[in-house]
Design a protein around this motif. Structure first.
Motif, short mmCIF file in Angstrom:
data_model
loop_
_atom_site.label_atom_id
_atom_site.label_comp_id
_atom_site.label_asym_id
_atom_site.label_seq_id
_atom_site.Cartn_x
_atom_site.Cartn_y
_atom_site.Cartn_z
N TYR A 108 0.75 -1.20 0.10
CA TYR A 108 -0.17 -0.10 0.03
C TYR A 108 0.78 1.50 0.03
N GLY B 40 4.82 -16.10 -8.31
CA GLY B 40 5.71 -15.72 -9.44
C GLY B 40 7.09 -16.46 -9.28
N TYR C 282 2.92 -17.86 -12.25
CA TYR C 282 2.32 -17.00 -13.37
C TYR C 282 3.39 -16.61 -14.46
N MET D 210 10.32 -6.19 -2.14
CA MET D 210 9.21 -6.98 -1.83
C MET D 210 8.41 -6.41 -2.94
N1 LIG Z 1 -7.27 -4.25 0.95
C1 LIG Z 1 -6.57 -4.20 2.05
O1 LIG Z 1 -6.84 -3.74 3.18
C2 LIG Z 1 -5.27 -4.45 2.02
C3 LIG Z 1 -4.40 -4.79 3.05
C4 LIG Z 1 -3.14 -5.26 3.00
C5 LIG Z 1 -2.59 -5.85 1.70
N2 LIG Z 1 -3.51 -5.53 0.71
C6 LIG Z 1 -2.89 -6.04 -0.74
O2 LIG Z 1 -2.65 -7.19 -0.80
C7 LIG Z 1 -1.92 -7.60 -1.67
C8 LIG Z 1 -0.65 -8.25 -0.84
O3 LIG Z 1 -0.04 -7.73 0.20
P1 LIG Z 1 1.13 -8.15 0.93
O4 LIG Z 1 1.27 -7.22 2.23
O5 LIG Z 1 0.72 -9.86 1.40
O6 LIG Z 1 2.40 -8.49 -0.04
P2 LIG Z 1 3.21 -9.67 -0.36
O7 LIG Z 1 2.22 -10.55 -1.15
O8 LIG Z 1 4.07 -10.21 0.63
O9 LIG Z 1 4.30 -8.94 -1.41
C9 LIG Z 1 3.83 -8.47 -2.66
C10 LIG Z 1 4.01 -9.73 -3.56
O10 LIG Z 1 3.21 -9.10 -4.93
C11 LIG Z 1 4.05 -9.97 -5.85
N3 LIG Z 1 3.62 -9.25 -7.29
C12 LIG Z 1 4.71 -8.19 -7.50
N4 LIG Z 1 4.35 -7.74 -8.72
C13 LIG Z 1 3.41 -8.46 -9.22
C14 LIG Z 1 2.49 -8.53 -10.47
N5 LIG Z 1 2.98 -7.69 -11.47
N6 LIG Z 1 1.81 -9.50 -10.78
C15 LIG Z 1 1.44 -10.39 -9.74
N7 LIG Z 1 2.03 -10.53 -8.48
C16 LIG Z 1 2.91 -9.37 -8.32
C17 LIG Z 1 5.13 -10.49 -5.73
O11 LIG Z 1 5.04 -11.91 -5.68
P3 LIG Z 1 5.33 -12.81 -6.71
O12 LIG Z 1 6.69 -13.48 -6.79
O13 LIG Z 1 4.29 -13.95 -6.60
O14 LIG Z 1 5.03 -12.11 -8.03
C18 LIG Z 1 5.50 -9.68 -4.15
O15 LIG Z 1 6.08 -10.92 -3.41
C19 LIG Z 1 -1.34 -6.27 -2.17
O16 LIG Z 1 -2.03 -6.01 -3.41
C20 LIG Z 1 -1.67 -5.21 -1.05
O17 LIG Z 1 -1.86 -4.11 -1.71
C21 LIG Z 1 -4.79 -4.93 0.84
#
Ligand SMILES: NC(=O)c1ccc[n+]([C@@H]2O[C@H](COP(=O)([O-])OP(=O)(O)OC[C@H]3O[C@@H](n4cnc5c(N)ncnc54)[C@H](OP(=O)(O)O)[C@@H]3O)[C@@H](O)[C@H]2O)c1
Length: 338
Positions: free
Chosen positions: A54, A183, A203, A325
């Motif tokens: 975020y 990934g 993917y 990250m």
């Molecule tokens: N709605 C909410 O309140 C809320 C709260 C927390 C987090 N989130 C969202 O939840 C998601 C995950 O957050 P997290 O903190 O757990 O992060 P995370 O999954 O630990 O780290 C981000 C991961 O995103 C993947 N990524 C990066 N670029 C990408 C792409 N172009 N296509 C597909 N995957 C990609 C990477 O893994 P790969 O090696 O698999 O690509 C990376 O390790 C994020 O989108 C974040 O914004 C939302």
């Protein structure tokens, strides 16, 4: 004890609004005199810093659901720390706390905005991961929005990250079949062999997401937990069963784009399959976090839930950890040890 001017406090500030993927030069390290707590405040020494997707949205210069961080501002973020001095009745020196004082190695902050941690419950770092904001995102964002039922098929994108790895395990605890998308082959091995997901695919080594999902989800998809958006999500939605539910948590594939990607128009699909597609911001469940933390801590204790932390050493490496990250170099939760 007056603590000011004995040592300086370090702060990481935004230097420039990034274009595309952020660079380390978009941040700078500044120094400030050691702050002294005022009435109602505590002086904290940072122990762990969280780097989260975020944050990319916060440095675009645009207000989304929160104010932007502008060049010259200290970066925002969740942090844990140790109380060094207190002018707040509820906290004493030595207490471990979690709060939101951002990328600074010391800060004087209102004690009322901090949560005292119990180091007996779990390691302090988990307050930024599995028992913190990402864990609560998985727990509430999946259960409340997807309403999963035993026997259903759940697909999770971003499956090896902090949120996604917890969602797949919660799906298994609830008796569902869990399929993850990530990934790296190593990440697929991690979620299937160590975390108990039923299947998964990389993917980056296939372009036929639709076909891969058909193969791994022969009964179709009932629930989708979306962390990434883009072409992956288009393919998942096209494989959903009638009355499927999609929880839109994040769209990380889009965060560094300078122009929005044209996408298929999915509302016809949502209509004919009678899907429920709902976005959420985890703060909406804030009042219920104690319930989520208690349940997740219980599952950890029982060995039903596992977590991994990638911990980078050194406060000054926080921008690099953040960029790594975003590039997928983490497995589980990416943290910095100050
Ligand atoms: N709605 C909410 O309140 C809320 C709260 C927390 C987090 N989130 C969202 O939840 C998601 C995950 O957050 P997290 O903190 O757990 O992060 P995370 O999954 O630990 O780290 C981000 C991961 O995103 C993947 N990524 C990066 N670029 C990408 C792409 N172009 N296509 C597909 N995957 C990609 C990477 O893994 P790969 O090696 O698999 O690509 C990376 O390790 C994020 O989108 C974040 O914004 C939302």
């Amino acid at each position: 004890m007056p603590l000011s001017h004995q040592i300086m406090s370090r702060q990481i500030k935004l230097a420039a609004k990034p274009a595309g993927l952020p660079k380390e030069s978009d941040f700078l390290i500044d120094q400030a005199p050691m702050p002294e707590p005022q009435d109602g405040q505590v002086l904290v020494k940072t122990t762990y810093l969280s780097v989260d997707p975020y944050m990319r949205g916060r440095i675009t210069g645009v207000r989304t659901y929160a104010d932007p961080v502008l060049p010259g501002d200290v970066m925002v973020g969740g942090v844990t720390g140790e109380v060094l001095a207190s002018k707040y009745a509820g906290l004493a020196p030595g207490d471990a706390v979690v709060g939101y004082w951002g990328w600074q190695d010391h800060a004087a902050v209102p004690g009322a905005g901090l949560q005292k941690l119990n180091p007996q419950l779990a390691p302090i770092s988990t307050a930024l991961g599995i028992l913190g904001m990402p864990g609560m995102t998985a727990y509430f964002g999946f259960r409340e929005i997807c309403q999963p039922k035993a026997g259903e098929t759940v697909v999770v994108s971003g499956a090896a990250g902090a949120v996604g790895s917890a969602v797949g395990q919660i799906a298994k605890i609830m008796g569902c079949r869990a399929v993850g998308i990530a990934g790296e082959d190593d990440k697929i091995d991690y979620i299937t062999k160590e975390l108990g997901f039923d299947a998964g695919f990389n993917y980056k080594t296939t372009t036929d997401y639709f076909g891969k999902l058909k193969e791994l989800c022969p009964n179709g998809i009932d629930c989708y937990f979306d962390n990434v958006g883009g072409a992956i999500t288009d393919a998942v939605l096209a494989n959903m069963n009638v009355f499927g539910r999609a929880s839109i948590c994040g769209q990380i594939s889009q965060y560094n784009l300078e122009k929005p990607e044209p996408g298929p128009r999915i509302l016809g699909l949502v209509l004919v399959k009678q899907l429920k597609v709902e976005g959420f911001i985890v703060s909406r469940f804030g009042p219920r976090f104690p319930e989520g933390i208690q349940q997740m801590a219980q599952w950890l204790k029982e060995g039903k839930l596992k977590y991994h932390e990638d911990i980078v050493e050194g406060f000054e490496n926080t921008p690099k950890a953040f960029i790594d990250m975003l590039c997928g170099k983490n497995k589980g939760k990416m943290l910095v040890k100050a």
